[in-house]
Design a protein around this motif. Sequence first.
Motif, PDB file in Angstrom:
ATOM      1  N   GLU A  90      -0.624 -27.489  34.588  1.00 39.09           N
ATOM      2  CA  GLU A  90      -1.304 -28.354  34.054  1.00 39.09           C
ATOM      3  C   GLU A  90      -0.476 -29.031  32.699  1.00 39.09           C
ATOM      4  O   GLU A  90      -0.183 -27.945  31.896  1.00 39.09           O
ATOM      5  N   GLU A 130      -2.474 -17.246  28.335  1.00 37.93           N
ATOM      6  CA  GLU A 130      -0.934 -18.342  29.040  1.00 37.93           C
ATOM      7  C   GLU A 130      -0.449 -18.956  28.094  1.00 37.93           C
ATOM      8  O   GLU A 130      -1.069 -19.135  26.743  1.00 37.93           O
ATOM      9  N   ARG A 137     -16.874 -33.051  25.460  1.00 41.58           N
ATOM     10  CA  ARG A 137     -17.777 -32.268  23.912  1.00 41.58           C
ATOM     11  C   ARG A 137     -17.635 -32.197  22.738  1.00 41.58           C
ATOM     12  O   ARG A 137     -16.429 -32.608  23.439  1.00 41.58           O
ATOM     13  N   TYR A 157     -21.276 -27.720  28.738  1.00 37.01           N
ATOM     14  CA  TYR A 157     -19.923 -28.220  27.884  1.00 37.01           C
ATOM     15  C   TYR A 157     -19.623 -29.632  27.766  1.00 37.01           C
ATOM     16  O   TYR A 157     -18.684 -29.968  27.172  1.00 37.01           O
ATOM     17  N   LYS A 180     -12.065 -14.820  36.653  1.00 34.56           N
ATOM     18  CA  LYS A 180     -12.552 -14.174  36.208  1.00 34.56           C
ATOM     19  C   LYS A 180     -11.514 -12.533  35.685  1.00 34.56           C
ATOM     20  O   LYS A 180     -12.049 -11.446  35.248  1.00 34.56           O
ATOM     21  N   ILE A 231      -8.656 -28.306  29.281  1.00 30.73           N
ATOM     22  CA  ILE A 231      -8.991 -27.735  28.321  1.00 30.73           C
ATOM     23  C   ILE A 231      -8.565 -28.485  27.097  1.00 30.73           C
ATOM     24  O   ILE A 231      -7.328 -28.892  27.407  1.00 30.73           O
ATOM     25  N   TYR A 265     -13.527 -26.042  27.194  1.00 34.31           N
ATOM     26  CA  TYR A 265     -13.117 -26.202  28.052  1.00 34.31           C
ATOM     27  C   TYR A 265     -14.010 -27.951  27.591  1.00 34.31           C
ATOM     28  O   TYR A 265     -15.034 -27.979  27.161  1.00 34.31           O
ATOM     29  N   LEU A 271     -15.124 -21.225  39.095  1.00 33.10           N
ATOM     30  CA  LEU A 271     -14.565 -22.121  38.702  1.00 33.10           C
ATOM     31  C   LEU A 271     -14.070 -23.160  39.742  1.00 33.10           C
ATOM     32  O   LEU A 271     -13.962 -22.354  40.722  1.00 33.10           O
ATOM     33  N   PHE A 277     -10.017 -17.606  24.883  1.00 31.17           N
ATOM     34  CA  PHE A 277     -10.478 -18.369  24.199  1.00 31.17           C
ATOM     35  C   PHE A 277      -9.901 -19.142  22.480  1.00 31.17           C
ATOM     36  O   PHE A 277      -9.846 -20.136  21.945  1.00 31.17           O
ATOM     37  N   TRP A 284      -6.858 -19.478  34.484  1.00 31.81           N
ATOM     38  CA  TRP A 284      -8.117 -19.774  35.753  1.00 31.81           C
ATOM     39  C   TRP A 284      -8.551 -18.868  36.676  1.00 31.81           C
ATOM     40  O   TRP A 284      -8.083 -19.214  38.102  1.00 31.81           O
ATOM     41  N   TYR A 297       2.159 -21.069  26.505  1.00 30.44           N
ATOM     42  CA  TYR A 297       2.654 -22.822  26.586  1.00 30.44           C
ATOM     43  C   TYR A 297       4.156 -23.171  25.990  1.00 30.44           C
ATOM     44  O   TYR A 297       4.886 -22.968  24.826  1.00 30.44           O
ATOM     45  N   SER A 352      -5.101 -30.047  27.704  1.00 27.38           N
ATOM     46  CA  SER A 352      -5.049 -29.518  29.353  1.00 27.38           C
ATOM     47  C   SER A 352      -5.485 -29.815  30.639  1.00 27.38           C
ATOM     48  O   SER A 352      -6.155 -29.010  31.178  1.00 27.38           O
ATOM     49  N   ILE A 353      -4.517 -30.259  31.521  1.00 27.84           N
ATOM     50  CA  ILE A 353      -5.265 -31.753  31.732  1.00 27.84           C
ATOM     51  C   ILE A 353      -5.640 -30.879  33.873  1.00 27.84           C
ATOM     52  O   ILE A 353      -4.415 -30.308  34.161  1.00 27.84           O
ATOM     53  N   ALA A 354      -6.112 -31.095  34.603  1.00 27.88           N
ATOM     54  CA  ALA A 354      -6.122 -30.930  36.026  1.00 27.88           C
ATOM     55  C   ALA A 354      -5.986 -31.748  36.286  1.00 27.88           C
ATOM     56  O   ALA A 354      -5.345 -33.416  35.901  1.00 27.88           O
ATOM     57  N   ASP A 389     -10.880 -32.380  33.854  1.00 24.12           N
ATOM     58  CA  ASP A 389     -11.315 -31.469  32.993  1.00 24.12           C
ATOM     59  C   ASP A 389     -11.026 -30.371  32.547  1.00 24.12           C
ATOM     60  O   ASP A 389     -10.550 -29.465  32.991  1.00 24.12           O
TER      61      ASP A 389
HETATM   62  N1  THG Z   1      -5.669 -23.361  32.225  1.00 26.09           N
HETATM   63  C1  THG Z   1      -5.310 -24.780  30.977  1.00 26.09           C
HETATM   64  N2  THG Z   1      -4.844 -25.504  31.757  1.00 26.09           N
HETATM   65  C2  THG Z   1      -6.003 -25.626  33.179  1.00 26.09           C
HETATM   66  C3  THG Z   1      -6.876 -25.412  33.331  1.00 26.09           C
HETATM   67  C4  THG Z   1      -6.827 -23.523  32.680  1.00 26.09           C
HETATM   68  N3  THG Z   1      -5.824 -26.931  32.996  1.00 26.09           N
HETATM   69  C5  THG Z   1      -6.956 -27.883  34.490  1.00 26.09           C
HETATM   70  C6  THG Z   1      -8.041 -26.571  34.626  1.00 26.09           C
HETATM   71  N4  THG Z   1      -7.411 -25.107  34.090  1.00 26.09           N
HETATM   72  C7  THG Z   1      -9.278 -26.908  34.321  1.00 26.09           C
HETATM   73  N5  THG Z   1     -10.943 -26.070  34.421  1.00 26.09           N
HETATM   74  C8  THG Z   1     -10.686 -25.376  33.993  1.00 26.09           C
HETATM   75  C9  THG Z   1     -12.217 -24.935  34.178  1.00 26.09           C
HETATM   76  C10 THG Z   1     -13.090 -23.050  34.243  1.00 26.09           C
HETATM   77  C11 THG Z   1     -11.817 -23.211  32.927  1.00 26.09           C
HETATM   78  C12 THG Z   1     -10.658 -23.406  32.665  1.00 26.09           C
HETATM   79  C13 THG Z   1     -10.359 -24.267  32.804  1.00 26.09           C
HETATM   80  C14 THG Z   1     -12.857 -21.697  32.218  1.00 26.09           C
HETATM   81  N6  THG Z   1     -14.136 -21.424  32.070  1.00 26.09           N
HETATM   82  C15 THG Z   1     -14.534 -20.239  31.740  1.00 26.09           C
HETATM   83  C16 THG Z   1     -15.479 -19.361  32.690  1.00 26.09           C
HETATM   84  O1  THG Z   1     -15.891 -20.445  33.573  1.00 26.09           O
HETATM   85  O2  THG Z   1     -15.972 -18.371  31.921  1.00 26.09           O
HETATM   86  C17 THG Z   1     -15.102 -20.509  30.093  1.00 26.09           C
HETATM   87  C18 THG Z   1     -14.631 -21.596  29.969  1.00 26.09           C
HETATM   88  C19 THG Z   1     -15.409 -21.925  28.145  1.00 26.09           C
HETATM   89  O3  THG Z   1     -16.345 -20.919  27.820  1.00 26.09           O
HETATM   90  O4  THG Z   1     -15.364 -22.642  27.116  1.00 26.09           O
HETATM   91  O5  THG Z   1     -11.570 -20.854  31.578  1.00 26.09           O
HETATM   92  O6  THG Z   1      -7.043 -22.279  33.749  1.00 26.09           O
HETATM   93  N7  THG Z   1      -3.983 -24.213  30.285  1.00 26.09           N
END
Ligand code: THG
Length: 377
Positions: A63, A204, A83, A265, A199, A110, A95, A244, A178, A197, A206, A122-124, A108
């Motif tokens: 990430e 995390e 967003r 989002y 529930k 963060i 997000y 997710l 968050f 990533w 950094y 923080s990228i996918a 997508d």
């Molecule tokens: N952590 C960090 N960077 C990332 C990810 C991560 N980059 C790539 C990828 N993962 C990005 N995708 C997501 C998708 C969902 C969530 C986090 C990263 C997530 N969603 C919450 C949920 O679905 O409950 C709510 C998000 C919100 O409320 O804004 O956590 O994992 N550093």
Amino acid sequence: MAGAMLFPSRRLRATPFTARVSTSGVSGYTVYNHMLLPTVFEDLQADYKHLKENVQIWDVSVERQVQLLGKDAHKLACLISARDLTNAQIGRCYYAPICDQSGAIINDPIALRLAEDKYWFSIADSDLLLWVQGIALGLDLNVEVCEPDVSPLAIQGPLAEDLMADVFGEEIRNVKFFHFKEFPFKGRMLNIARSGWSKQGGFEIYLNDTQLGTELWDAIWEKGKKYNIRAGCPNLIERIEAGLLSYGNDMNREDTPLEIGLEKYISLDSDVDFIGKQALLKQREDGIKKRLMGVVIDGSEMPPLTMPEEVLIGGKNIGFVTSAVYSPDYNGNIGFAMIEASNANADTEVSVESKTGIRKARLCEIGDFWTQVQSKN
Ligand code: THG
């Protein structure tokens, strides 16, 4: 590919934690942002069960951070993010789907706002850095866009908070979901967010100095012993249960946020003018032609699927499965499927063409697995 190995080279980047991951029982990797991402340790189900009951340390260095620094950092962040970040607060994570001019999702991440003039995305898994640098260059913005030496290390699972308090102090318990805050480690300040990533809850870290990777890992590992810590990684079963979505699997550049259920989002009704907004407004007006759904597939343990599997109604193709797995807690096969809009309704009976033949299946809303898994326990 079965049995073949991944041939190492400089293009396949190691992480600050690779030395520890490789001696912690990792049994599979994938490549993500040109870097190694562990996918399995003991086996998918054992990793999953352990994650839900204990605490795990995950090398999610893949990430990568796209850093925006300078007078126009905020302007650029608002331009690229679907967003609305106009009022983004320092110390918060968002997000934030990123689209191209046609509304197609290109990443997508963060977004983290670190200062008035500083963001990390923080990228996918896609080369977002090039897109952002190109926009900054084309618009002659006063901003420096780079990939800094920052590598996230996730601590996930129900015991994550207790472990993190032992390592970084009680103050960590006050960091809300968050949100992030700086904590000292070996004379450096590290940003730590309550995120990750899964529930199962967690944080995390950094890490901002590759040289400290092994020391950070060891410090957590040492305190983690009493919590039965194991090395882990984002788990396919848990993340599907949690709803997710994985970029490159459940969505890619053929899809828009409206088609994959990310509308909550994105900010189509705010004043901010981001890249892709006009195309998305038009799509919202015209209606989407396909939609990502949850799918529950008959049968007990599903053999590994070769994605994408076709989804059919009465022998006619209506879409394809993007990810699927057997969930022990759900006691069934669950996954996601991209379905043509006219058939994208919960409770629709379909069939899925798997390697082991045609199976019955049923569509559902993506968020529903989690409620169903929870109510079974
Ligand atoms: N952590 C960090 N960077 C990332 C990810 C991560 N980059 C790539 C990828 N993962 C990005 N995708 C997501 C998708 C969902 C969530 C986090 C990263 C997530 N969603 C919450 C949920 O679905 O409950 C709510 C998000 C919100 O409320 O804004 O956590 O994992 N550093």
